[in-house]
Design a protein around this motif. Structure first.
Motif, PDB file in Angstrom:
ATOM      1  N   UNK A 101       0.824  -1.315  -0.193  1.00  0.00           N
ATOM      2  CA  UNK A 101       0.040   0.204  -0.057  1.00  0.00           C
ATOM      3  C   UNK A 101       0.793   1.255  -0.069  1.00  0.00           C
ATOM      4  N   UNK A 102       1.456   1.729  -1.166  1.00  0.00           N
ATOM      5  CA  UNK A 102       2.273   2.684  -1.467  1.00  0.00           C
ATOM      6  C   UNK A 102       1.537   4.253  -1.417  1.00  0.00           C
ATOM      7  N   UNK A 142       2.758   2.401   3.094  1.00  0.00           N
ATOM      8  CA  UNK A 142       3.327   3.719   3.075  1.00  0.00           C
ATOM      9  C   UNK A 142       3.147   4.403   4.713  1.00  0.00           C
ATOM     10  N   UNK A 143       4.274   5.290   5.231  1.00  0.00           N
ATOM     11  CA  UNK A 143       4.050   5.906   6.514  1.00  0.00           C
ATOM     12  C   UNK A 143       2.856   6.865   6.311  1.00  0.00           C
ATOM     13  N   UNK A 179      10.519   7.219  -1.523  1.00  0.00           N
ATOM     14  CA  UNK A 179      11.760   6.719  -1.452  1.00  0.00           C
ATOM     15  C   UNK A 179      11.780   5.434  -2.275  1.00  0.00           C
ATOM     16  N   UNK A 180      11.864   5.642  -3.534  1.00  0.00           N
ATOM     17  CA  UNK A 180      11.730   4.318  -4.465  1.00  0.00           C
ATOM     18  C   UNK A 180      12.645   3.259  -4.099  1.00  0.00           C
ATOM     19  N   UNK A 181      13.711   3.284  -3.676  1.00  0.00           N
ATOM     20  CA  UNK A 181      14.874   2.385  -3.313  1.00  0.00           C
ATOM     21  C   UNK A 181      14.340   1.666  -2.054  1.00  0.00           C
ATOM     22  N   UNK A 218       9.909  -4.477  -0.847  1.00  0.00           N
ATOM     23  CA  UNK A 218       9.011  -5.594  -1.598  1.00  0.00           C
ATOM     24  C   UNK A 218      10.023  -6.735  -2.149  1.00  0.00           C
ATOM     25  N   UNK A 219      11.195  -6.393  -2.698  1.00  0.00           N
ATOM     26  CA  UNK A 219      12.051  -7.324  -3.303  1.00  0.00           C
ATOM     27  C   UNK A 219      12.531  -8.510  -1.956  1.00  0.00           C
ATOM     28  N   UNK A 220      12.827  -7.743  -0.899  1.00  0.00           N
ATOM     29  CA  UNK A 220      13.385  -8.634   0.076  1.00  0.00           C
ATOM     30  C   UNK A 220      12.170  -9.870   0.364  1.00  0.00           C
TER      31      UNK A 220
END
Length: 111
Positions: free
Chosen positions: A13-14, A37-38, A60-62, A68-70
């Motif tokens: 949920x971004x 998202x915060x 903060x895209x990274x 998500x990648x983790x």
């Protein structure tokens, strides 16, 4: 939710703004880890950062992609976080939530 085949792996949920994000609770009921998202209201009530998901800055895209990648690359981590999501659901049961209201009424009544 991001999925592999028919099985969801992680809920993301971004949002940049959201009034109480009930979808977070729904994802937890489904046993999913949450990347949230915060800025989502309820995020800090529902997500224990690093335990049942991650609270991120969607700008903060990274950071967002890294979380998500983790979870997509570590099924054991995603599984543990999803189990923990279900473990903490009792805090949000009707009995627990309504107890807070009754406590507030009792406090006011005493005054």
């Amino acid at each position: 939710a991001l999925s592999r085949g028919a099985k969801s792996v992680v809920f993301v949920l971004p949002t940049r703004q959201d009034c109480f994000a009930l979808v977070i609770l729904e994802a937890m009921c489904a046993g999913l880890p949450v990347v949230c998202s915060r800025y989502a209201d309820g995020a800090y009530d529902l997500v224990e950062d690093g335990k049942n998901g991650y609270i991120v800055d969607p700008y903060d895209k990274e950071q967002l992609c890294g979380c998500i990648r983790a979870l997509l690359h570590d099924e054991k981590l995603a599984g543990r976080m999803g189990e923990y999501s279900q473990h903490i659901l009792d805090r949000f049961s009707f009995a627990q939530v309504s107890k807070g209201f009754w406590d507030a009424f009792a406090y006011v009544e005493e005054k």
